[in-house]
Design a protein around this motif. Structure first.
Motif, PDB file in Angstrom:
ATOM      1  N   ILE A 250     -99.711   4.588 112.667  1.00  0.00           N
ATOM      2  CA  ILE A 250     -99.344   5.491 111.563  1.00  0.00           C
ATOM      3  C   ILE A 250     -99.324   6.930 112.040  1.00  0.00           C
ATOM      4  CG2 ILE A 250    -100.109   6.380 109.316  1.00  0.00           C
ATOM      5  CD1 ILE A 250    -101.095   3.548 108.683  1.00  0.00           C
ATOM      6  N   GLY A 251    -100.222   7.269 112.946  1.00  0.00           N
ATOM      7  CA  GLY A 251    -100.224   8.614 113.507  1.00  0.00           C
ATOM      8  C   GLY A 251    -101.152   9.575 112.797  1.00  0.00           C
ATOM      9  N   GLY A 252    -100.906  10.853 112.977  1.00  0.00           N
ATOM     10  CA  GLY A 252    -101.813  11.892 112.511  1.00  0.00           C
ATOM     11  C   GLY A 252    -102.100  11.864 111.026  1.00  0.00           C
ATOM     12  N   ILE A 253    -101.133  11.442 110.214  1.00  0.00           N
ATOM     13  CA  ILE A 253    -101.342  11.429 108.769  1.00  0.00           C
ATOM     14  C   ILE A 253    -102.438  10.445 108.374  1.00  0.00           C
ATOM     15  CG2 ILE A 253     -99.626   9.640 108.268  1.00  0.00           C
ATOM     16  CD1 ILE A 253    -100.230  12.866 106.229  1.00  0.00           C
ATOM     17  N   SER A 254    -102.748   9.475 109.266  1.00  0.00           N
ATOM     18  CA  SER A 254    -103.810   8.508 108.967  1.00  0.00           C
ATOM     19  C   SER A 254    -105.186   9.152 109.007  1.00  0.00           C
ATOM     20  CB  SER A 254    -103.763   7.337 109.956  1.00  0.00           C
ATOM     21  OG  SER A 254    -104.150   7.751 111.254  1.00  0.00           O
ATOM     22  N   PHE A 255    -105.269  10.364 109.556  1.00  0.00           N
ATOM     23  CA  PHE A 255    -106.540  11.075 109.623  1.00  0.00           C
ATOM     24  C   PHE A 255    -106.804  11.863 108.340  1.00  0.00           C
ATOM     25  CE2 PHE A 255    -109.489  14.350 111.442  1.00  0.00           C
ATOM     26  CZ  PHE A 255    -110.477  13.464 111.850  1.00  0.00           C
ATOM     27  N   THR A 256    -105.948  11.712 107.361  1.00  0.00           N
ATOM     28  CA  THR A 256    -106.127  12.374 106.073  1.00  0.00           C
ATOM     29  C   THR A 256    -106.429  11.341 104.994  1.00  0.00           C
ATOM     30  OG1 THR A 256    -103.833  12.204 105.289  1.00  0.00           O
ATOM     31  CG2 THR A 256    -104.353  14.016 106.814  1.00  0.00           C
ATOM     32  N   LYS A 257    -106.913  11.814 103.862  1.00  0.00           N
ATOM     33  CA  LYS A 257    -107.199  10.921 102.744  1.00  0.00           C
ATOM     34  C   LYS A 257    -105.945  10.566 101.959  1.00  0.00           C
ATOM     35  CE  LYS A 257    -112.047  12.203 102.180  1.00  0.00           C
ATOM     36  NZ  LYS A 257    -113.100  12.689 101.256  1.00  0.00           N
ATOM     37  N   GLU A 258    -104.803  11.141 102.357  1.00  0.00           N
ATOM     38  CA  GLU A 258    -103.539  10.767 101.736  1.00  0.00           C
ATOM     39  C   GLU A 258    -103.171   9.322 102.080  1.00  0.00           C
ATOM     40  OE1 GLU A 258    -101.973  12.838  99.644  1.00  0.00           O
ATOM     41  OE2 GLU A 258    -103.664  14.199  99.991  1.00  0.00           O
ATOM     42  N   VAL A 259    -103.636   8.847 103.212  1.00  0.00           N
ATOM     43  CA  VAL A 259    -103.430   7.468 103.634  1.00  0.00           C
ATOM     44  C   VAL A 259    -104.799   6.793 103.656  1.00  0.00           C
ATOM     45  CG1 VAL A 259    -102.601   5.963 105.483  1.00  0.00           C
ATOM     46  CG2 VAL A 259    -101.435   8.129 105.023  1.00  0.00           C
ATOM     47  N   ASP A 260    -104.940   5.673 102.973  1.00  0.00           N
ATOM     48  CA  ASP A 260    -106.280   5.121 102.752  1.00  0.00           C
ATOM     49  C   ASP A 260    -106.754   4.154 103.835  1.00  0.00           C
ATOM     50  OD1 ASP A 260    -104.557   3.100 102.145  1.00  0.00           O
ATOM     51  OD2 ASP A 260    -105.238   2.785 100.080  1.00  0.00           O
ATOM     52  N   VAL A 261    -106.062   4.098 104.969  1.00  0.00           N
ATOM     53  CA  VAL A 261    -106.496   3.193 106.038  1.00  0.00           C
ATOM     54  C   VAL A 261    -107.877   3.567 106.564  1.00  0.00           C
ATOM     55  CG1 VAL A 261    -105.943   2.346 108.352  1.00  0.00           C
ATOM     56  CG2 VAL A 261    -104.120   2.662 106.684  1.00  0.00           C
ATOM     57  N   HIS A 262    -108.192   4.865 106.527  1.00  0.00           N
ATOM     58  CA  HIS A 262    -109.486   5.304 107.052  1.00  0.00           C
ATOM     59  C   HIS A 262    -110.656   4.654 106.324  1.00  0.00           C
ATOM     60  CE1 HIS A 262    -109.150   7.858 103.481  1.00  0.00           C
ATOM     61  NE2 HIS A 262    -110.451   8.007 103.562  1.00  0.00           N
ATOM     62  N   ARG A 263    -110.447   4.282 105.055  1.00  0.00           N
ATOM     63  CA  ARG A 263    -111.529   3.657 104.291  1.00  0.00           C
ATOM     64  C   ARG A 263    -111.932   2.324 104.909  1.00  0.00           C
ATOM     65  NH1 ARG A 263    -109.875   3.465  98.140  1.00  0.00           N
ATOM     66  NH2 ARG A 263    -112.010   2.651  98.015  1.00  0.00           N
TER      67      ARG A 263
END
Length: 298
Positions: A250-263
């Motif tokens: 997914i790239g850099g945007i995955s490091f934000t809470k806009e994308v919930d993969v980090h959860r």
């Protein structure tokens, strides 16, 4: 289990978990320091439990809550432990002598994690599970099954992450409109993740099948330990690896809470570092029951 606990849990009126981990360590169950002292027909419990699941749910959200609590009723070692069906809250009333706090965890926010402090909390003798001195054995019956459940949960989370990776690889376009799935650095990563996930899934199925055989008396305790620990080891490692791979895709945007993969990454991390036994403990169990207890000792 006495006092209508099972019925209330089944109706969704009560949270009931396990309280074994202490500040001095989680995997050393035989070293538990919390003590339960006889007081007539009851016990008085003194000690502290940490990293306990469901503290908010048990003591704030619902009117009924408790844990299978391990405490020392005898001497040192595993034979001095007993298990109690401890109710920290009953009918909306918090048990006298019980204090608690909620830990601010970095992930796995679907359920709370907290600390229990017990200063002479009364537990009726009828809430003793399995008899005095049997607490270690009661816990050891449950831990292998819990590890299979944890492994299965991680398989489900990893499957979700892999689906996000596949979806993103099809839709994300770069370098003249090419889907990033066309690049081997992406597609091969997804292929490897799928193969690892299927291998882990089959190991979890094997562990669950072994648990069924154990209950029917067709498999040994060592066999159950071997496969449940293996399933937890493989499933958690695989899930964490797949979440990492998905975030890279997914790239850099995955490091934000806009994308919930980090959860999912942070949730699986909780099982990687300790919940239901740290990964190194799983390796110890596997080695011990594969090679032999007389060769592999703590």
């Amino acid at each position: 289990m006495a006092g209508g606990i099972v019925e209330r849990v089944a109706r969704g009126e009560m949270f009931f978990g396990i309280a074994s981990t202490e500040p001095s360590g989680g995997s050393d169950v035989a070293g538990i320091k919390t003590r339960a002292e006889r007081d007539g027909d009851s016990y008085r419990v003194y000690g502290e439990k940490i990293l306990i699941s469901g503290v908010r749910e048990a003591l704030e959200t619902l009117d009924y809550g408790g844990w299978l609590l391990l405490a020392r009723t005898g001497g040192e070692g595993h034979r001095g432990l007993s298990a109690f069906a401890f109710t920290g809250k009953w009918g909306g009333r918090l048990a006298d002598g019980l204090e608690y706090s909620i830990l601010d965890t970095i992930g796995r926010h679907g359920i709370s994690t907290g600390i229990l402090r017990l200063d002479g909390v009364e537990v009726p003798g009828s809430r003793l599970v399995g008899g005095e001195g049997r607490g270690f054995y009661v816990a050891m019956e449950g831990f292998p099954l819990a590890r299979i459940l944890v492994a299965a949960a991680n398989i489900g989370a990893a499957k979700w992450a892999l689906e996000r990776a596949v979806e993103w690889s099809r839709e994300r376009r770069l370098f003249g409109g090419r889907p990033i799935a066309s690049f081997q650095g992406v597609s091969f990563s997804i292929a490897e993740a799928f193969a690892e996930l299927e291998a882990a899934r089959l190991l979890v199925y094997r562990a669950a099948w072994t648990a069924d055989r154990y209950v029917r008396g067709e498999a040994s305790r060592e066999e159950l330990n071997l496969y449940s620990a293996s399933a937890k080891l493989k499933a958690v490692d695989t899930a964490f690896s797949i979440f990492q791979a998905t975030m890279k895709i997914i790239g850099g945007i995955s490091f934000t809470k806009e994308v919930d993969v980090h959860r999912g990454l942070l949730g699986t991390l909780s099982y990687l570092v300790g919940a239901e036994g740290a990964q190194n403990i799983m390796k110890y169990i596997i080695a011990r029951d594969l090679i032999g207890r007389e060769y592999v000792k703590l």
